[in-house]
Design a protein around this motif. Structure first.
Motif, short mmCIF file in Angstrom:
data_model
loop_
_atom_site.label_atom_id
_atom_site.label_comp_id
_atom_site.label_asym_id
_atom_site.label_seq_id
_atom_site.Cartn_x
_atom_site.Cartn_y
_atom_site.Cartn_z
N TRP A 52 -59.32 44.03 -8.11
CA TRP A 52 -60.24 44.97 -8.74
C TRP A 52 -61.16 45.70 -7.76
N PRO A 53 -61.65 45.03 -6.69
CA PRO A 53 -62.52 45.76 -5.76
C PRO A 53 -61.86 47.00 -5.14
N LEU A 54 -60.52 46.99 -5.06
CA LEU A 54 -59.82 48.11 -4.42
C LEU A 54 -60.03 49.42 -5.17
N VAL A 55 -60.24 49.34 -6.50
CA VAL A 55 -60.42 50.55 -7.30
C VAL A 55 -61.83 50.63 -7.89
N THR A 56 -62.76 49.92 -7.27
CA THR A 56 -64.16 49.92 -7.75
C THR A 56 -65.06 50.34 -6.59
N PRO A 57 -65.15 51.64 -6.32
CA PRO A 57 -65.82 52.11 -5.09
C PRO A 57 -67.31 51.82 -5.05
N ASN A 58 -67.96 51.70 -6.21
CA ASN A 58 -69.41 51.46 -6.22
C ASN A 58 -69.75 49.99 -6.39
N LEU A 59 -68.80 49.13 -6.04
CA LEU A 59 -68.98 47.69 -6.19
C LEU A 59 -70.23 47.21 -5.45
N GLY A 60 -71.03 46.39 -6.14
CA GLY A 60 -72.24 45.87 -5.54
C GLY A 60 -73.43 46.78 -5.71
N LYS A 61 -73.22 47.95 -6.29
CA LYS A 61 -74.32 48.88 -6.51
C LYS A 61 -74.55 49.09 -8.02
N SER A 62 -73.61 49.77 -8.68
CA SER A 62 -73.76 49.98 -10.11
C SER A 62 -72.92 49.02 -10.95
N ILE A 63 -72.07 48.22 -10.29
CA ILE A 63 -71.18 47.30 -11.01
C ILE A 63 -70.87 46.11 -10.12
N THR A 64 -70.59 44.94 -10.73
CA THR A 64 -70.21 43.74 -9.99
C THR A 64 -68.91 43.18 -10.57
N ILE A 65 -68.22 42.39 -9.77
CA ILE A 65 -66.99 41.76 -10.24
C ILE A 65 -67.30 40.79 -11.37
N GLN A 66 -68.42 40.11 -11.31
CA GLN A 66 -68.78 39.17 -12.37
C GLN A 66 -68.91 39.87 -13.72
N ARG A 67 -69.52 41.05 -13.74
CA ARG A 67 -69.63 41.80 -14.99
C ARG A 67 -68.28 42.28 -15.46
N LEU A 68 -67.44 42.70 -14.53
CA LEU A 68 -66.09 43.13 -14.89
C LEU A 68 -65.29 41.96 -15.48
N GLN A 69 -65.42 40.78 -14.88
CA GLN A 69 -64.68 39.61 -15.37
C GLN A 69 -65.12 39.23 -16.78
N SER A 70 -66.40 39.29 -17.02
CA SER A 70 -66.93 38.97 -18.35
C SER A 70 -66.40 39.96 -19.39
N ASP A 71 -66.43 41.23 -19.03
CA ASP A 71 -65.94 42.29 -19.91
C ASP A 71 -64.43 42.14 -20.16
N TYR A 72 -63.72 41.82 -19.08
CA TYR A 72 -62.27 41.64 -19.16
C TYR A 72 -61.92 40.49 -20.11
N GLN A 73 -62.61 39.38 -19.97
CA GLN A 73 -62.30 38.21 -20.79
C GLN A 73 -62.56 38.48 -22.27
N GLU A 74 -63.66 39.19 -22.52
CA GLU A 74 -63.98 39.54 -23.92
C GLU A 74 -62.89 40.43 -24.51
N ALA A 75 -62.42 41.41 -23.72
CA ALA A 75 -61.37 42.31 -24.19
C ALA A 75 -60.06 41.54 -24.41
N LYS A 76 -59.72 40.65 -23.49
CA LYS A 76 -58.47 39.89 -23.59
C LYS A 76 -58.49 38.95 -24.78
N ASP A 77 -59.66 38.36 -25.05
CA ASP A 77 -59.77 37.44 -26.18
C ASP A 77 -59.73 38.18 -27.51
N THR A 78 -60.04 39.48 -27.47
CA THR A 78 -60.06 40.26 -28.71
C THR A 78 -58.65 40.66 -29.13
N SER A 79 -57.93 41.36 -28.26
CA SER A 79 -56.58 41.81 -28.60
C SER A 79 -55.95 42.50 -27.40
N GLU A 80 -54.63 42.69 -27.48
CA GLU A 80 -53.91 43.44 -26.46
C GLU A 80 -54.40 44.88 -26.42
#
Length: 559
Positions: free
Chosen positions: A275-303
């Motif tokens: 994910w960091p490869l396509v997240t140019p503002n990593l560490g500034k406006s977004i973090t991997i931890q927030r992406l992971q949390s968002d990802y898990q919620e989406a995956k648990d919801t539906s395809e």
């Protein structure tokens, strides 16, 4: 001489954390001056209101350098006239875009130049305006130099009278806009769905031609469904320039994975390590931890939610747009694509063929689907085509650009008169009959009349045309198709039209059965998919293979 804006090693650059802006012969003084101006602008909605030098990403400073360092200081001729930046959500693209336009306003030398920044919805336009106005009001020097008119979302340079207007994307307004300085279009994938968007874009480009320093910038995320219209066109242009397949004055800055990784069956893109490869503002406006949390919620919801999440946060391109109550087979549709299957190839490979036909009203597509059984593997192969009357384009203006794309692919035929569509369908069925492979033609009984007449006139035996019961009685065909897709024994030609139809299909439970209806799909069309279900109904009966020449030679001689 035109500059080479290709970046053929873009994937290795992403993996190494290097800039996607290739080495260019920039006018260094102009480039660095622009970066200094951009760096001094402040973020009004961040605690402490840091400058862009403190809080901005280097990836965007590279864009600033390129855009302003590509203007010849002597002639004002711009070598990079356009920018296409594909950037995932939460990477500060709207704010960065707004401050890019403020930088352009400050560096402009043309009296009364016009600049425009547009966004598809009012909330995003307001966010962009607030970022621009906030940066100006936080700097006493800029506050004196620039006049912010909040009620009009307009910023005027007091000395040059140049003007930056921030607005929602409205093709009727943009068509008459004077844009002599530059324009930025945010979220092009949403704007592309609007009627007359292509005309507005042509007007913007045409209006800029007399002004050598004018620029057009697109800053957008990937679409949450298959790209269409001007978004699909501009994205493909950017990719082609990046890959060295064509020349152009557009700078492509595309944060995306290679096609093979996006389409990998083991879904490598789900690994947070990538994910960091396509997240140019990593560490500034977004973090991997927030992406992971968002990802898990989406995956648990539906395809459905997972795919939408991936399109917006990883720029994953979607071929089949899933949704709530989506047909289960749509989840496997992309994986079962065998690109390039033509009708002729299908007939060459198959031992028996069934045809399905559906739709054909003034407000419908007329869909044709050919399902054949491979003589070697016994897998099922599918090829489709659709026809539309111009009235469909008028009644479904929101889909007009999509239909034009399908027509360009050759999968949708735009006829001028009702009747031409049925005749062309009949000609294709007659071709299959002549091959000796045709088992049956399945049609919705409600629309049998005109089709039956056309088929009979084309030489298709009347007893080969049968009505296929619709509604809950199609449950078997629907389940069979999705099962064979999941098993990997149904292959289709990878046609964007059918991917769209598969994504549009909505399932409704009816007692112990399920139905897919046009009413549930709403304005989105599914006629070619329904035609496929008609053909699947017939192929499910396991028709006998057409006799081969070997069978004929082995048959006993009758005296």
């Amino acid at each position: 001489m035109a500059w080479d804006l290709s970046c053929r090693d873009w994937w290795s650059r992403l993996q190494a954390g290097r800039s996607l802006v290739p080495g260019l012969p920039l006018w260094t003084a102009e480039a660095e001056r622009a970066v200094r101006v951009f760096n001094k602008l402040r973020l009004a909605d961040v605690p402490g209101t840091p400058t862009m030098e403190e809080a901005g990403g280097e990836w965007f400073r590279d864009i600033v350098r390129a855009m302003f360092g590509s203007v010849d200081p002597a002639t004002r001729e711009r070598m990079i006239r356009e920018l296409f930046a594909l950037v995932p959500k939460k990477n500060s693209k709207t704010t960065d875009g707004a401050l890019l336009m403020v930088t352009a306003l400050l560096l402009n030398q043309r009296p009364r130049a016009g600049y425009v920044m547009t966004a598809p919805v009012q909330d995003v336009a307001q966010l962009a305006f607030d970022a621009a106005a906030g940066a100006i009001e936080l700097d006493p020097v800029l506050d004196k130099k620039l006049h912010v008119r909040h009620h009009l979302k307009t910023i005027i340079h007091r000395e040059t009278k140049a003007e930056l207007e921030i607005m929602t994307f409205d093709p009727s307004v943009l068509t008459g806009q004077k844009i002599s300085g530059g324009a930025l279009i945010d979220e092009l994938h949403v704007c592309a769905k609007m009627a007359k968007a292509p005309k507005a874009l042509r007007q913007i480009r045409g209006g800029m031609l007399p002004f050598p320093e004018a620029f057009l910038a697109f800053i957008t995320t990937q679409s949450d469904e298959a790209p269409v219209g001007i978004f699909a066109d501009e994205l493909q242009k950017a990719r082609d320039i990046r890959d060295g397949k064509r020349e152009g004055a557009m700078l492509p800055v595309l944060f995306e994975f290679p096609k093979e990784l996006q389409e990998s069956k083991d879904r490598k893109w789900e690994s947070p390590a990538l994910w960091p490869l396509v997240t140019p503002n990593l560490g500034k406006s977004i973090t991997i931890q927030r992406l992971q949390s968002d990802y898990q919620e989406a995956k648990d919801t539906s395809e459905v939610e997972l795919r939408i999440w991936a399109s917006q946060h990883l720029n994953l391109q979607i071929g089949v747009a899933l949704h709530a109550a989506a047909w289960a087979g749509a989840e496997y549709w992309e994986a079962q694509s065998e690109l390039g299957i033509t009708l002729e190839e299908l007939l060459e490979r198959c031992e028996v063929v069934d045809v399905g036909i559906d739709g054909g009203g003034l407000d419908d597509l007329l869909g044709l689907a050919v399902v054949g059984r491979d003589k070697e593997t016994r897998d099922w192969l599918v090829w489709s085509r659709a026809w539309a009357h111009p009235s469909v384009m008028e009644r479904r203006k929101a889909e007009a650009e999509r239909f034009n794309d399908f027509a360009s692919d050759g999968d949708l035929v735009l006829v001028q008169q009702i009747g031409e569509d049925v005749e062309q369908v009949a000609d294709i069925v007659a071709q299959i009959e002549e091959s000796g492979l045709l088992d049956k033609v399945g049609v919705d009984p409600a629309g049998l009349g005109a089709i039956l007449d056309a088929l009979e006139e084309a030489g298709v035996p009347k007893d080969k045309v049968v009505g296929v019961s619709q509604g809950w009685k199609l449950t078997g065909a629907i389940k069979t198709a999705e099962r064979k897709l999941a098993e990997g024994t149904l292959w289709h030609a990878g046609q964007p039209l059918m991917a769209w139809c598969a994504g549009n299909a909505k399932v409704e439970p009816r007692g112990n059965a399920i139905v897919i209806t046009k009413q549930a799909a709403g304005t989105a069309k599914i006629d070619p998919l329904m035609a496929m279900f008609n053909a699947v109904t017939l192929m499910s009966l396991n028709p006998a293979a057409a006799p081969s020449i070997d069978d004929f030679l082995r048959s006993p001689v009758i005296a």
